[in-house]
Enzyme design. Structure first.
Site, PDB file in Angstrom:
ATOM      1  N   CYS A  79       0.836  -1.200   0.000  1.00 32.93           N
ATOM      2  CA  CYS A  79       0.000   0.000   0.000  1.00 32.93           C
ATOM      3  C   CYS A  79       0.880   1.263   0.000  1.00 32.93           C
ATOM      4  O   CYS A  79       1.595   1.511  -0.951  1.00 32.93           O
ATOM      5  CB  CYS A  79      -0.991  -0.027   1.159  1.00 32.93           C
ATOM      6  SG  CYS A  79      -2.338   1.172   0.989  1.00 32.93           S
ATOM      7  N   HIS A 184      -3.745  -4.711  -0.387  1.00 32.77           N
ATOM      8  CA  HIS A 184      -3.314  -5.335   0.867  1.00 32.77           C
ATOM      9  C   HIS A 184      -3.424  -6.855   0.753  1.00 32.77           C
ATOM     10  O   HIS A 184      -4.513  -7.403   0.943  1.00 32.77           O
ATOM     11  CB  HIS A 184      -4.190  -4.856   2.028  1.00 32.77           C
ATOM     12  CG  HIS A 184      -3.940  -3.458   2.447  1.00 32.77           C
ATOM     13  ND1 HIS A 184      -3.050  -3.121   3.441  1.00 32.77           N
ATOM     14  CD2 HIS A 184      -4.470  -2.291   2.006  1.00 32.77           C
ATOM     15  CE1 HIS A 184      -3.041  -1.810   3.603  1.00 32.77           C
ATOM     16  NE2 HIS A 184      -3.895  -1.281   2.742  1.00 32.77           N
ATOM     17  N   GLU A 186      -2.493  -9.013   2.859  1.00 33.89           N
ATOM     18  CA  GLU A 186      -2.841  -9.557   4.177  1.00 33.89           C
ATOM     19  C   GLU A 186      -4.341  -9.458   4.460  1.00 33.89           C
ATOM     20  O   GLU A 186      -4.833 -10.063   5.420  1.00 33.89           O
ATOM     21  CB  GLU A 186      -2.039  -8.856   5.279  1.00 33.89           C
ATOM     22  CG  GLU A 186      -2.516  -7.474   5.671  1.00 33.89           C
ATOM     23  CD  GLU A 186      -2.094  -6.359   4.753  1.00 33.89           C
ATOM     24  OE1 GLU A 186      -2.312  -5.187   5.100  1.00 33.89           O
ATOM     25  OE2 GLU A 186      -1.531  -6.645   3.669  1.00 33.89           O
TER      26      GLU A 186
END
Length: 205
Positions: A79, A184, A186
């Site tokens: 990001c 992202h 994750e």
């Protein structure tokens, strides 16, 4: 061991949790010697470009990132961690980025005011490089974005995926040992975990 670089900006726990989920050892640190001693490094990012670069410079993380990348070991920016690799951002005109890659970081255009900014949600990727982070990932997978500014790389040869949100967005880059995603991983479910696992696997070569 992956160093998750803590420069005092943003929540690192979602990244750490995802790495632990794929059984990847990591350490959260801002100490240069610890970062350089790891097999790979990850730079997360949440917040404004200028404030984050200020924190990076004050903590010494900026120097640590540049020195780590010179080692040739795998590096991943996420990001804002992608945007900080470039010279600067329209968000903070007076702030100087790391300047490791070349491109423009500008606000997502919304001329007809039909888009929600920040862009928060799932978008599909047009994968341009089938190796690296996207090894074993087919089709146009959906990943999760949270951002108001986007990259247009000067050298489109480093772009590994793109998405469309009012304009073409360079969603990830790959250059030598540098990997970075605007989205992202994750927070991107099974696909995101696969991307992180692909990065972790690079440390075993």
């Amino acid at each position: 061991m992956i160093a998750v670089i803590d420069y005092g900006a943003g929540n690192l726990q979602s990244v750490v949790k995802a790495l632990h989920y794929i059984n990847c050892e990591c350490i959260v640190t801002n100490k240069k010697e610890e970062i350089l001693g790891c097999d790979a490094a990850l730079l997360p990012g949440v917040g404004s470009f200028g404030d984050s670069m200020d924190s990076m410079n004050k903590t010494g993380a900026a120097d640590a990132v540049c020195e780590f990348i010179k080692t040739g070991k795998p590096f991943l920016g996420i990001c804002l961690g992608l945007q900080l690799l470039f010279d600067g951002s329209e968000e903070s005109p007076d702030a100087k980025g790391l300047g490791l890659l070349k491109g423009s970081i500008t606000r997502i255009p919304n001329h007809e005011e039909t888009l929600k900014i920040p862009h928060m949600g799932w978008n599909s990727l047009d994968i341009r490089k089938k190796d690296g982070l996207f090894k074993g990932i087919d089709g146009n997978p959906y990943v999760y974005f949270v951002h108001s500014y986007f990259l247009r790389a000067d050298d489109q040869g480093i772009v590994s995926s793109q998405t469309n949100y009012g304009t073409i967005i360079d969603a990830s880059v790959q250059y030598e040992n540098i990997f970075a995603t605007q989205f992202h991983p994750e927070k991107s479910g099974t696909v995101g975990l696969k991307i992180l696992n692909n990065f972790a696997e690079m440390t075993k070569r």
